[in-house]
Design a protein around this motif. Structure first.
Motif, PDB file in Angstrom:
ATOM      1  N   ARG A   1      25.092  43.337  61.671  1.00 29.67           N
ATOM      2  CA  ARG A   1      26.299  43.046  60.612  1.00 29.67           C
ATOM      3  C   ARG A   1      26.192  42.305  59.538  1.00 29.67           C
ATOM      4  O   ARG A   1      26.769  43.305  58.858  1.00 29.67           O
ATOM      5  CB  ARG A   1      27.250  41.638  61.388  1.00 29.67           C
ATOM      6  CG  ARG A   1      28.331  41.590  61.051  1.00 29.67           C
ATOM      7  CD  ARG A   1      29.252  40.888  61.197  1.00 29.67           C
ATOM      8  NE  ARG A   1      30.666  41.534  60.933  1.00 29.67           N
ATOM      9  CZ  ARG A   1      31.705  41.379  61.634  1.00 29.67           C
ATOM     10  NH1 ARG A   1      31.651  41.558  62.920  1.00 29.67           N
ATOM     11  NH2 ARG A   1      32.838  41.463  60.641  1.00 29.67           N
TER      12      ARG A   1
ATOM     13  N   ASN B   1      25.023  52.665  77.146  1.00 30.06           N
ATOM     14  CA  ASN B   1      25.346  52.665  75.749  1.00 30.06           C
ATOM     15  C   ASN B   1      23.470  53.252  75.490  1.00 30.06           C
ATOM     16  O   ASN B   1      23.730  53.531  73.634  1.00 30.06           O
ATOM     17  CB  ASN B   1      26.097  52.039  75.042  1.00 30.06           C
ATOM     18  CG  ASN B   1      26.530  50.883  75.501  1.00 30.06           C
ATOM     19  OD1 ASN B   1      27.415  51.933  75.902  1.00 30.06           O
ATOM     20  ND2 ASN B   1      26.791  49.926  76.096  1.00 30.06           N
TER      21      ASN B   1
ATOM     22  N   ASP C   1      21.183  56.155  68.310  1.00 31.09           N
ATOM     23  CA  ASP C   1      22.243  56.502  67.020  1.00 31.09           C
ATOM     24  C   ASP C   1      21.948  55.761  66.138  1.00 31.09           C
ATOM     25  O   ASP C   1      21.652  55.628  64.862  1.00 31.09           O
ATOM     26  CB  ASP C   1      23.556  56.107  66.958  1.00 31.09           C
ATOM     27  CG  ASP C   1      24.141  57.827  67.692  1.00 31.09           C
ATOM     28  OD1 ASP C   1      23.746  58.711  67.975  1.00 31.09           O
ATOM     29  OD2 ASP C   1      25.384  57.939  68.489  1.00 31.09           O
ATOM     30  N   LEU C   2      21.784  54.014  66.673  1.00 31.35           N
ATOM     31  CA  LEU C   2      21.507  53.256  65.595  1.00 31.35           C
ATOM     32  C   LEU C   2      20.164  53.400  65.352  1.00 31.35           C
ATOM     33  O   LEU C   2      19.590  53.242  64.382  1.00 31.35           O
ATOM     34  CB  LEU C   2      22.076  51.949  66.906  1.00 31.35           C
ATOM     35  CG  LEU C   2      21.455  50.001  66.057  1.00 31.35           C
ATOM     36  CD1 LEU C   2      22.192  50.139  64.421  1.00 31.35           C
ATOM     37  CD2 LEU C   2      22.232  49.214  66.976  1.00 31.35           C
TER      38      LEU C   2
ATOM     39  N   ARG D   1      24.173  54.915  72.327  1.00 37.31           N
ATOM     40  CA  ARG D   1      24.532  54.780  70.515  1.00 37.31           C
ATOM     41  C   ARG D   1      23.407  53.901  70.517  1.00 37.31           C
ATOM     42  O   ARG D   1      23.620  53.663  68.969  1.00 37.31           O
ATOM     43  CB  ARG D   1      25.799  53.276  71.394  1.00 37.31           C
ATOM     44  CG  ARG D   1      26.025  52.644  70.147  1.00 37.31           C
ATOM     45  CD  ARG D   1      27.401  52.073  69.483  1.00 37.31           C
ATOM     46  NE  ARG D   1      28.846  52.430  70.616  1.00 37.31           N
ATOM     47  CZ  ARG D   1      29.697  52.508  70.798  1.00 37.31           C
ATOM     48  NH1 ARG D   1      29.927  50.816  70.235  1.00 37.31           N
ATOM     49  NH2 ARG D   1      31.070  53.284  70.364  1.00 37.31           N
TER      50      ARG D   1
ATOM     51  N   ASN E   1      25.187  45.942  57.670  1.00 45.76           N
ATOM     52  CA  ASN E   1      25.889  47.062  57.606  1.00 45.76           C
ATOM     53  C   ASN E   1      25.394  47.962  58.709  1.00 45.76           C
ATOM     54  O   ASN E   1      25.238  48.896  58.374  1.00 45.76           O
ATOM     55  CB  ASN E   1      26.331  47.849  56.475  1.00 45.76           C
ATOM     56  CG  ASN E   1      26.483  46.705  55.201  1.00 45.76           C
ATOM     57  OD1 ASN E   1      28.070  46.013  55.364  1.00 45.76           O
ATOM     58  ND2 ASN E   1      25.968  46.258  54.101  1.00 45.76           N
ATOM     59  N   LEU E   2      24.835  47.640  59.610  1.00 45.03           N
ATOM     60  CA  LEU E   2      24.886  48.345  60.919  1.00 45.03           C
ATOM     61  C   LEU E   2      25.377  48.411  62.176  1.00 45.03           C
ATOM     62  O   LEU E   2      26.228  46.929  62.627  1.00 45.03           O
ATOM     63  CB  LEU E   2      23.003  48.074  61.346  1.00 45.03           C
ATOM     64  CG  LEU E   2      21.944  48.329  60.079  1.00 45.03           C
ATOM     65  CD1 LEU E   2      20.777  48.326  60.568  1.00 45.03           C
ATOM     66  CD2 LEU E   2      22.277  50.201  59.729  1.00 45.03           C
ATOM     67  N   THR E   3      25.811  48.975  62.474  1.00 44.66           N
ATOM     68  CA  THR E   3      25.915  48.515  64.419  1.00 44.66           C
ATOM     69  C   THR E   3      25.690  47.125  65.212  1.00 44.66           C
ATOM     70  O   THR E   3      24.761  47.319  65.084  1.00 44.66           O
ATOM     71  CB  THR E   3      26.722  50.085  65.331  1.00 44.66           C
ATOM     72  OG1 THR E   3      27.100  51.252  64.292  1.00 44.66           O
ATOM     73  CG2 THR E   3      26.421  49.428  66.446  1.00 44.66           C
ATOM     74  N   HIS E   4      26.429  46.690  65.355  1.00 50.04           N
ATOM     75  CA  HIS E   4      26.132  45.247  66.204  1.00 50.04           C
ATOM     76  C   HIS E   4      26.627  45.241  66.888  1.00 50.04           C
ATOM     77  O   HIS E   4      26.224  44.033  68.599  1.00 50.04           O
ATOM     78  CB  HIS E   4      26.118  44.148  64.958  1.00 50.04           C
ATOM     79  CG  HIS E   4      27.724  43.968  64.960  1.00 50.04           C
ATOM     80  ND1 HIS E   4      28.720  44.926  64.315  1.00 50.04           N
ATOM     81  CD2 HIS E   4      29.392  43.034  65.396  1.00 50.04           C
ATOM     82  CE1 HIS E   4      30.209  44.795  63.845  1.00 50.04           C
ATOM     83  NE2 HIS E   4      30.254  43.500  64.818  1.00 50.04           N
ATOM     84  N   ARG E   5      27.101  45.907  67.683  1.00 48.09           N
ATOM     85  CA  ARG E   5      27.968  45.721  69.416  1.00 48.09           C
ATOM     86  C   ARG E   5      27.622  46.967  69.813  1.00 48.09           C
ATOM     87  O   ARG E   5      27.552  47.805  69.183  1.00 48.09           O
ATOM     88  CB  ARG E   5      28.987  44.805  69.683  1.00 48.09           C
ATOM     89  CG  ARG E   5      30.062  46.225  68.440  1.00 48.09           C
ATOM     90  CD  ARG E   5      31.176  44.640  68.763  1.00 48.09           C
ATOM     91  NE  ARG E   5      30.873  44.065  68.436  1.00 48.09           N
ATOM     92  CZ  ARG E   5      32.153  42.808  67.749  1.00 48.09           C
ATOM     93  NH1 ARG E   5      33.790  43.208  68.080  1.00 48.09           N
ATOM     94  NH2 ARG E   5      31.799  41.697  67.100  1.00 48.09           N
ATOM     95  N   GLY E   6      27.988  47.047  71.077  1.00 45.41           N
ATOM     96  CA  GLY E   6      28.438  48.261  71.716  1.00 45.41           C
ATOM     97  C   GLY E   6      26.790  48.974  71.902  1.00 45.41           C
ATOM     98  O   GLY E   6      26.950  50.273  72.669  1.00 45.41           O
ATOM     99  N   TYR E   7      25.592  48.530  72.137  1.00 45.38           N
ATOM    100  CA  TYR E   7      24.591  49.635  71.950  1.00 45.38           C
ATOM    101  C   TYR E   7      23.808  48.473  73.495  1.00 45.38           C
ATOM    102  O   TYR E   7      22.218  49.165  73.174  1.00 45.38           O
ATOM    103  CB  TYR E   7      23.864  49.088  70.282  1.00 45.38           C
ATOM    104  CG  TYR E   7      23.518  48.033  70.728  1.00 45.38           C
ATOM    105  CD1 TYR E   7      22.430  48.014  71.139  1.00 45.38           C
ATOM    106  CD2 TYR E   7      23.782  47.405  69.267  1.00 45.38           C
ATOM    107  CE1 TYR E   7      20.580  46.439  70.229  1.00 45.38           C
ATOM    108  CE2 TYR E   7      23.161  46.440  68.913  1.00 45.38           C
ATOM    109  CZ  TYR E   7      22.108  45.755  69.137  1.00 45.38           C
ATOM    110  OH  TYR E   7      21.280  44.400  69.211  1.00 45.38           O
TER     111      TYR E   7
END
Length: 246
Positions: free
Chosen positions: A152, A166, A172-173, A169, A155-161
Motif C-alpha cells: 500500500r 486469485n 498482474d501484481l 490478480r 502504491n501497489l495492489t495490497h489485497r485480493g491476490y
C-alpha cells in the motif's frame, strides 16, 4: 548487500524465504523457496544485513499482564461494555499501522496469526542464543514486516491476490511490481512469484528489510519504544520503491 524475507506460516509447507542481492542501482532475487523449515531460517538470517519477517514478534503487553493475572486468579472485575477488551488484543504497532495505512493487522492475541507467532518466538530465541541481535523494535538483524502495508505504501495492489482463486490478480501484481521497480530482477524466481503468494510476500518482506537498512521505515517514538521492545514493531516504508536503490 543481501536482504532476506520470510513469509512465516505456522508450518513449513506454507513458509517462504527469499534472498535479494543489492548492487549499485539495482537488485536481483537470488532465490525463493516455499516449504522452509526452522533450520533454513536459522541459517539464512545471519547471512543477511537485515531479514524481514512477516509475523508478529510479540503479544500486547496488556494481554500478557491479563493472562498472568488470570493464572493467579487476580483478574479485576470488568464492566459489561466489551470495549475494555480492545487494548488487550491490539499491540501499539497494530494501532499505528491502522492509523497510518487504514489496514487492520490480525490480532496476535485473538486471531489465527497467533499460530505463526508461536513458531516465531522460539526462532527468535534460538537466534539470540546463537548471538544474533533480534531486538523486537527492528534495530537488530531482524525486522517485523507487513507485506500488505508495504504494498500500500508503494502504491501497489495490497489485497485480493491471495490463494489460487486469485492467481490472475497475483500475476498482474507481479507485472505492476516490475513496472514500478524495473531495477528489480526477479530472475528464476519470477514464475514462482506469479503462482505463489507466499513466495511473492517473501520478496516484499526482503524489499522492506532493505528499506529498514536505509532508515526508510517508521520507527517508534520514545513513548512507543518500550512497547516495541516487547510487543514488536511493524516497519512501514516511508519512501518510494526507487529509493531502495540508493
Amino acid at each position: 548487500m543481501l536482504t532476506v524475507g520470510v513469509d512465516l506460516a505456522a508450518d513449513a509447507a506454507r513458509t517462504a524465504l527469499a534472498r535479494v542481492r543489492w548492487t549499485p542501482g539495482g537488485a536481483r532475487v537470488e532465490g525463493v523457496v516455499v516449504g522452509v523449515d526452522d533450520a533454513a531460517i536459522l541459517d539464512a538470517v545471519p547471512e543477511a544485513a537485515k531479514t524481514g519477517i512477516d509475523c508478529p514478534f510479540g503479544w500486547p503487553d496488556l494481554f500478557a499482564d491479563f493472562i498472568a493475572a488470570h493464572r493467579t486468579g487476580h483478574v479485576p472485575p470488568q464492566q459489561d461494555d466489551p470495549q475494555w477488551r480492545r487494548p488487550l488484543v491490539n499491540r501499539v504497532t497494530d494501532l499505528v499501522v491502522r492509523e497510518q495505512t487504514k489496514l487492520v493487522p490480525l490480532s496476535v492475541a485473538a486471531d489465527r496469526i497467533a499460530h505463526p507467532a508461536l513458531r516465531c518466538a522460539p526462532l527468535l530465541a534460538e537466534l539470540s542464543r546463537r548471538g544474533t541481535d533480534v531486538r523486537r523494535d527492528g534495530t537488530g538483524a531482524v525486522v517485523e514486516v507487513y507485506p500488505a502495508a508495504s504494498l500500500r505504501r508503494w502504491n501497489l495492489t495490497h489485497r485480493g491476490y491471495k490463494r489460487a482463486a486469485n492467481a490472475a490478480r497475483l500475476a498482474d501484481l507481479v507485472d505492476a511490481l516490475q513496472a514500478a521497480a524495473p531495477w528489480l530482477d526477479l530472475a528464476a524466481a519470477e514464475p514462482l512469484c506469479r503462482t505463489s503468494d507466499d513466495a511473492f510476500d517473501a520478496v516484499i518482506a526482503a524489499l522492506t528489510a532493505r528499506a529498514a537498512t536505509l532508515n526508510q521505515t517508521t520507527t517508534p517514538t520514545s513513548a512507543q519504544h518500550p512497547a516495541a521492545l516487547t510487543e514488536g514493531w511493524i516497519a512501514l516504508p516511508t519512501g518510494p520503491l526507487a529509493a531502495l536503490t540508493q
